[in-house]
Design an enzyme around this catalytic site. Sequence first.
Site, short mmCIF file in Angstrom:
data_model
loop_
_atom_site.label_atom_id
_atom_site.label_comp_id
_atom_site.label_asym_id
_atom_site.label_seq_id
_atom_site.Cartn_x
_atom_site.Cartn_y
_atom_site.Cartn_z
N GLY A 86 0.77 5.82 0.67
CA GLY A 86 0.12 7.07 1.04
C GLY A 86 0.82 8.22 0.38
N VAL A 107 4.36 1.06 1.73
CA VAL A 107 4.55 -0.11 2.59
C VAL A 107 4.76 -1.33 1.72
CG1 VAL A 107 3.56 -1.56 4.40
CG2 VAL A 107 3.11 0.90 4.40
N GLY A 132 0.84 -1.20 0.00
CA GLY A 132 0.00 0.00 0.00
C GLY A 132 0.86 1.24 0.00
N ASP A 182 -2.17 9.85 14.94
CA ASP A 182 -2.77 9.54 13.64
C ASP A 182 -3.60 8.27 13.75
OD1 ASP A 182 -3.39 10.07 11.01
OD2 ASP A 182 -1.65 9.02 10.20
N LYS A 184 8.06 0.12 5.86
CA LYS A 184 7.43 1.38 5.49
C LYS A 184 8.52 2.39 5.17
CE LYS A 184 3.96 4.77 6.81
NZ LYS A 184 2.81 5.03 7.67
#
Length: 268
Positions: free
Chosen positions: A17, A22, A15, A130, A37
């Site tokens: 962002g 990641v 994934g 977060d 990450k």
Amino acid sequence: MSKRIGRFEVKQELGRGAQSVVYLGFDPQLQRQIAIKTLHFSRPDPAQNQVLLDEARAVSKMRHHNIVPIFEAGQEGGDLYLVFEYVPGSNLAEFLQQSGALPPVKAVSIIRPVLDAVAHAHAQGIIHRDLKPSNILLDDDGTPRVMDFGIAARIDALAAGVSQLTGTPAYMAPEYVLRREIGERSDVFAAGVILLEMLTGRRAFAGPDIDLVMQQVAREDLTIPDGTAIDARLSAVVLKAVARDPALRFQSAAQFGEALDNYLDPED
């Protein structure tokens, strides 16, 4: 994509962002799968990387069943990378997309161990900052595991002030948006928003752009939507957790957890 990051073999992307990617990786030294990450910033900043490395070291000392541990941290090509335990399964955001609104007992059973994890972090002076559904993993047994304390801040470092917003607007606490105040109650607010979203099956704060979402967070009191199957006792707990005034909120994750315990098993 490089075949390696540090000593770790990169297998596939899991994934990404705005500033991170990641990967599923493999540690040839310890012979185990791991998650890597990588953090990419538009302008490499060694000082910023050092701050994040210091935070990663603080987080790596935490040991809790509901926290995904950091195994290692380092730099590669000017970018920071963090190595986590690999947790097979899905995250809570993905789970909610498929499930929709959850029954109260199910929703509480997910957020309750998350609050234990957050309380454990708070006891060591670490604020998550977060907390959101995509940072809560559900392993193959359905056990919630909180991850990505990567921008967590030590309470004793907050006196220096915060010049930039860090986190996800829809889960930021009002006092952070308005005054850059950060503390345990910021994580309490985010956990309350997550619980509300599990119970309703929809985002508590939604809008076409980030500025509008932050205006909602700062100015609008959250309410229980009409037609939602939440009884009065649970509604009171949720609304206390997401109170816009931090003084009216639960003052700690432990307090929030105790209120949910009492909801599930009321005292005589």
